[in-house]
Motif scaffolding. Structure first.
Motif, PDB file in Angstrom:
ATOM      1  N   LYS A 153      16.587  23.476 -37.398  1.00 15.42           N
ATOM      2  CA  LYS A 153      16.629  22.402 -38.395  1.00 15.42           C
ATOM      3  C   LYS A 153      15.259  22.077 -38.996  1.00 15.42           C
ATOM      4  CE  LYS A 153      16.658  19.006 -34.740  1.00 15.42           C
ATOM      5  NZ  LYS A 153      17.587  18.528 -33.777  1.00 15.42           N
ATOM      6  N   GLU A 154      14.158  22.461 -38.335  1.00 16.25           N
ATOM      7  CA  GLU A 154      12.814  22.205 -38.861  1.00 16.25           C
ATOM      8  C   GLU A 154      12.463  23.114 -40.041  1.00 16.25           C
ATOM      9  OE1 GLU A 154      10.119  22.790 -35.641  1.00 16.25           O
ATOM     10  OE2 GLU A 154      11.291  21.553 -34.292  1.00 16.25           O
ATOM     11  N   LEU A 155      13.156  24.240 -40.145  1.00 16.52           N
ATOM     12  CA  LEU A 155      12.843  25.205 -41.196  1.00 16.52           C
ATOM     13  C   LEU A 155      13.463  24.772 -42.525  1.00 16.52           C
ATOM     14  CD1 LEU A 155      13.412  28.599 -39.354  1.00 16.52           C
ATOM     15  CD2 LEU A 155      11.319  27.279 -39.562  1.00 16.52           C
ATOM     16  N   PRO A 156      12.897  25.245 -43.631  1.00 14.63           N
ATOM     17  CA  PRO A 156      13.506  24.957 -44.936  1.00 14.63           C
ATOM     18  C   PRO A 156      14.930  25.518 -45.006  1.00 14.63           C
ATOM     19  CG  PRO A 156      11.291  25.834 -45.209  1.00 14.63           C
ATOM     20  CD  PRO A 156      11.625  25.952 -43.761  1.00 14.63           C
ATOM     21  N   GLU A 157      15.755  24.870 -45.780  1.00 16.49           N
ATOM     22  CA  GLU A 157      17.177  25.215 -45.863  1.00 16.49           C
ATOM     23  C   GLU A 157      17.400  26.679 -46.245  1.00 16.49           C
ATOM     24  OE1 GLU A 157      21.203  24.810 -45.534  1.00 16.49           O
ATOM     25  OE2 GLU A 157      19.703  23.328 -44.972  1.00 16.49           O
ATOM     26  N   ALA A 158      16.657  27.189 -47.221  1.00 18.60           N
ATOM     27  CA  ALA A 158      16.857  28.568 -47.672  1.00 18.60           C
ATOM     28  C   ALA A 158      16.551  29.559 -46.546  1.00 18.60           C
ATOM     29  CB  ALA A 158      15.971  28.857 -48.880  1.00 18.60           C
ATOM     30  N   ASP A 159      15.470  29.335 -45.833  1.00 18.44           N
ATOM     31  CA  ASP A 159      15.113  30.227 -44.729  1.00 18.44           C
ATOM     32  C   ASP A 159      16.149  30.147 -43.614  1.00 18.44           C
ATOM     33  OD1 ASP A 159      12.742  31.140 -45.925  1.00 18.44           O
ATOM     34  OD2 ASP A 159      11.634  29.400 -45.189  1.00 18.44           O
ATOM     35  N   ARG A 160      16.602  28.924 -43.328  1.00 24.33           N
ATOM     36  CA  ARG A 160      17.589  28.736 -42.266  1.00 24.33           C
ATOM     37  C   ARG A 160      18.891  29.467 -42.622  1.00 24.33           C
ATOM     38  NH1 ARG A 160      17.284  23.333 -41.581  1.00 24.33           N
ATOM     39  NH2 ARG A 160      18.854  22.902 -43.129  1.00 24.33           N
ATOM     40  N   GLN A 161      19.304  29.378 -43.881  1.00 19.71           N
ATOM     41  CA  GLN A 161      20.538  30.048 -44.304  1.00 19.71           C
ATOM     42  C   GLN A 161      20.409  31.566 -44.220  1.00 19.71           C
ATOM     43  OE1 GLN A 161      23.432  28.651 -44.711  1.00 19.71           O
ATOM     44  NE2 GLN A 161      22.518  26.646 -44.363  1.00 19.71           N
ATOM     45  N   ASP A 162      19.228  32.096 -44.578  1.00 20.99           N
ATOM     46  CA  ASP A 162      19.005  33.545 -44.472  1.00 20.99           C
ATOM     47  C   ASP A 162      19.123  34.015 -43.030  1.00 20.99           C
ATOM     48  OD1 ASP A 162      18.597  33.863 -47.176  1.00 20.99           O
ATOM     49  OD2 ASP A 162      16.400  33.868 -47.043  1.00 20.99           O
ATOM     50  N   ILE A 163      18.530  33.271 -42.128  1.00 19.99           N
ATOM     51  CA  ILE A 163      18.561  33.639 -40.715  1.00 19.99           C
ATOM     52  C   ILE A 163      19.983  33.577 -40.179  1.00 19.99           C
ATOM     53  CG2 ILE A 163      17.797  32.922 -38.412  1.00 19.99           C
ATOM     54  CD1 ILE A 163      15.179  31.942 -39.918  1.00 19.99           C
ATOM     55  N   LEU A 164      20.684  32.500 -40.515  1.00 22.73           N
ATOM     56  CA  LEU A 164      22.068  32.360 -40.048  1.00 22.73           C
ATOM     57  C   LEU A 164      22.947  33.474 -40.617  1.00 22.73           C
ATOM     58  CD1 LEU A 164      22.463  28.490 -40.223  1.00 22.73           C
ATOM     59  CD2 LEU A 164      22.340  29.911 -38.167  1.00 22.73           C
ATOM     60  N   TYR A 165      22.709  33.851 -41.868  1.00 21.60           N
ATOM     61  CA  TYR A 165      23.469  34.937 -42.474  1.00 21.60           C
ATOM     62  C   TYR A 165      23.235  36.247 -41.707  1.00 21.60           C
ATOM     63  CZ  TYR A 165      25.107  38.434 -45.774  1.00 21.60           C
ATOM     64  OH  TYR A 165      25.752  39.497 -46.337  1.00 21.60           O
ATOM     65  N   ASP A 166      21.975  36.489 -41.336  1.00 22.65           N
ATOM     66  CA  ASP A 166      21.664  37.707 -40.565  1.00 22.65           C
ATOM     67  C   ASP A 166      22.444  37.743 -39.252  1.00 22.65           C
ATOM     68  OD1 ASP A 166      19.910  38.564 -42.516  1.00 22.65           O
ATOM     69  OD2 ASP A 166      18.112  37.878 -41.461  1.00 22.65           O
ATOM     70  N   TYR A 167      22.523  36.604 -38.580  1.00 21.62           N
ATOM     71  CA  TYR A 167      23.243  36.581 -37.297  1.00 21.62           C
ATOM     72  C   TYR A 167      24.754  36.636 -37.496  1.00 21.62           C
ATOM     73  CZ  TYR A 167      19.011  36.322 -34.671  1.00 21.62           C
ATOM     74  OH  TYR A 167      17.803  36.649 -34.119  1.00 21.62           O
ATOM     75  N   GLU A 168      25.249  36.095 -38.602  1.00 23.76           N
ATOM     76  CA  GLU A 168      26.669  36.267 -38.920  1.00 23.76           C
ATOM     77  C   GLU A 168      26.975  37.751 -39.127  1.00 23.76           C
ATOM     78  OE1 GLU A 168      27.417  33.824 -42.360  1.00 23.76           O
ATOM     79  OE2 GLU A 168      27.252  31.963 -41.216  1.00 23.76           O
ATOM     80  N   GLU A 169      26.050  38.464 -39.770  1.00 26.23           N
ATOM     81  CA  GLU A 169      26.207  39.902 -39.985  1.00 26.23           C
ATOM     82  C   GLU A 169      26.218  40.658 -38.654  1.00 26.23           C
ATOM     83  OE1 GLU A 169      26.666  42.064 -42.786  1.00 26.23           O
ATOM     84  OE2 GLU A 169      27.410  40.102 -43.403  1.00 26.23           O
ATOM     85  N   HIS A 170      25.354  40.225 -37.716  1.00 22.31           N
ATOM     86  CA  HIS A 170      25.363  40.849 -36.384  1.00 22.31           C
ATOM     87  C   HIS A 170      26.755  40.734 -35.762  1.00 22.31           C
ATOM     88  CE1 HIS A 170      21.230  42.001 -35.610  1.00 22.31           C
ATOM     89  NE2 HIS A 170      20.804  40.856 -36.111  1.00 22.31           N
ATOM     90  N   PHE A 171      27.337  39.551 -35.864  1.00 21.35           N
ATOM     91  CA  PHE A 171      28.673  39.349 -35.299  1.00 21.35           C
ATOM     92  C   PHE A 171      29.709  40.186 -36.044  1.00 21.35           C
ATOM     93  CE2 PHE A 171      26.919  35.612 -33.153  1.00 21.35           C
ATOM     94  CZ  PHE A 171      27.603  35.660 -31.950  1.00 21.35           C
ATOM     95  N   ARG A 172      29.633  40.213 -37.368  1.00 22.13           N
ATOM     96  CA  ARG A 172      30.602  40.967 -38.155  1.00 22.13           C
ATOM     97  C   ARG A 172      30.544  42.454 -37.818  1.00 22.13           C
ATOM     98  NH1 ARG A 172      30.821  44.017 -42.322  1.00 22.13           N
ATOM     99  NH2 ARG A 172      28.677  43.776 -42.986  1.00 22.13           N
ATOM    100  N   LEU A 173      29.319  43.000 -37.772  1.00 24.36           N
ATOM    101  CA  LEU A 173      29.170  44.423 -37.458  1.00 24.36           C
ATOM    102  C   LEU A 173      29.605  44.733 -36.025  1.00 24.36           C
ATOM    103  CD1 LEU A 173      25.729  45.111 -39.197  1.00 24.36           C
ATOM    104  CD2 LEU A 173      28.000  45.850 -39.960  1.00 24.36           C
ATOM    105  N   GLY A 174      29.285  43.835 -35.114  1.00 19.57           N
ATOM    106  CA  GLY A 174      29.692  44.028 -33.726  1.00 19.57           C
ATOM    107  C   GLY A 174      31.198  44.025 -33.566  1.00 19.57           C
TER     108      GLY A 174
END
Length: 183
Positions: free
Chosen positions: A15-36
């Protein structure tokens, strides 16, 4: 459910990070789950392979703070980068925090000596007036010029040293974060 819980915990930790950066990171981890999931893994297996959201967030925040300090080097951004990198482990507490405070102490003492040298001509003038002002005026003038020159040179040297220290510190912090992330 595991994926939602994992991403929710990660989002809370970031939550300390800017919203855009936080969304990018969360998207990357959503992709990890999707690919897995496409590879036939369960959500539990994917979450276990990624690690704990709190540990991931510490690494991400440390990397973000180091990049921020590199792009906008200020006292606040450098201290945040140091503290976020120190939080990654006990090793960092010893090899980052101790030397950081030691070098900052040395730099502050150099600044203090520089300021002292710049202010000392006032004492020479005051002492000169106490002696009647006529005795050894040439020696007093030489002392004033020498003290001011030494103060200016030491002040410039301390600024150059500070800039060099910040650059080296940021490179070391990047190196440290990369080691922890396994790069």
């Amino acid at each position: 459910m595991v994926q939602n819980k994992f991403l929710s915990q990660l989002k809370d930790q970031l939550k300390e990070l800017p919203e855009a950066d936080r969304q990018d990171i969360l998207y990357d981890y959503e992709e990890h789950f999707r690919l897995g999931l496409e590879e036939g893994k369960t959500e539990e297996e994917i979450a276990a392979s990624l690690g704990q959201p709190k540990a991931i967030a510490k690494e991400v925040k440390a990397e973000f703070r180091v990049k921020e300090a590199k792009s906008k080097p200020s006292f606040e951004s450098v201290v945040k980068a140091v503290l976020s990198t120190v939080s990654l482990g006990f090793f960092n507490l010893i090899f980052i925090l101790g030397p950081f405070f030691a070098v900052v102490g040395v730099l502050l003492s150099i600044y203090a000596v520089s300021i002292g040298l710049l202010l000392s001509p006032i004492a020479v003038l005051f002492g000169w007036e106490q002696l009647g002002g006529s005795a050894n005026w040439l020696m007093g003038l030489f002392s004033i010029v020498a003290l001011l020159s030494a103060g200016v040179l030491l002040g410039v040297a301390s600024i150059v040293l500070t800039r060099w220290f910040v650059r080296v510190l940021i490179k070391y912090l990047q190196f440290n974060v990369n080691i922890i992330k396994g790069r």
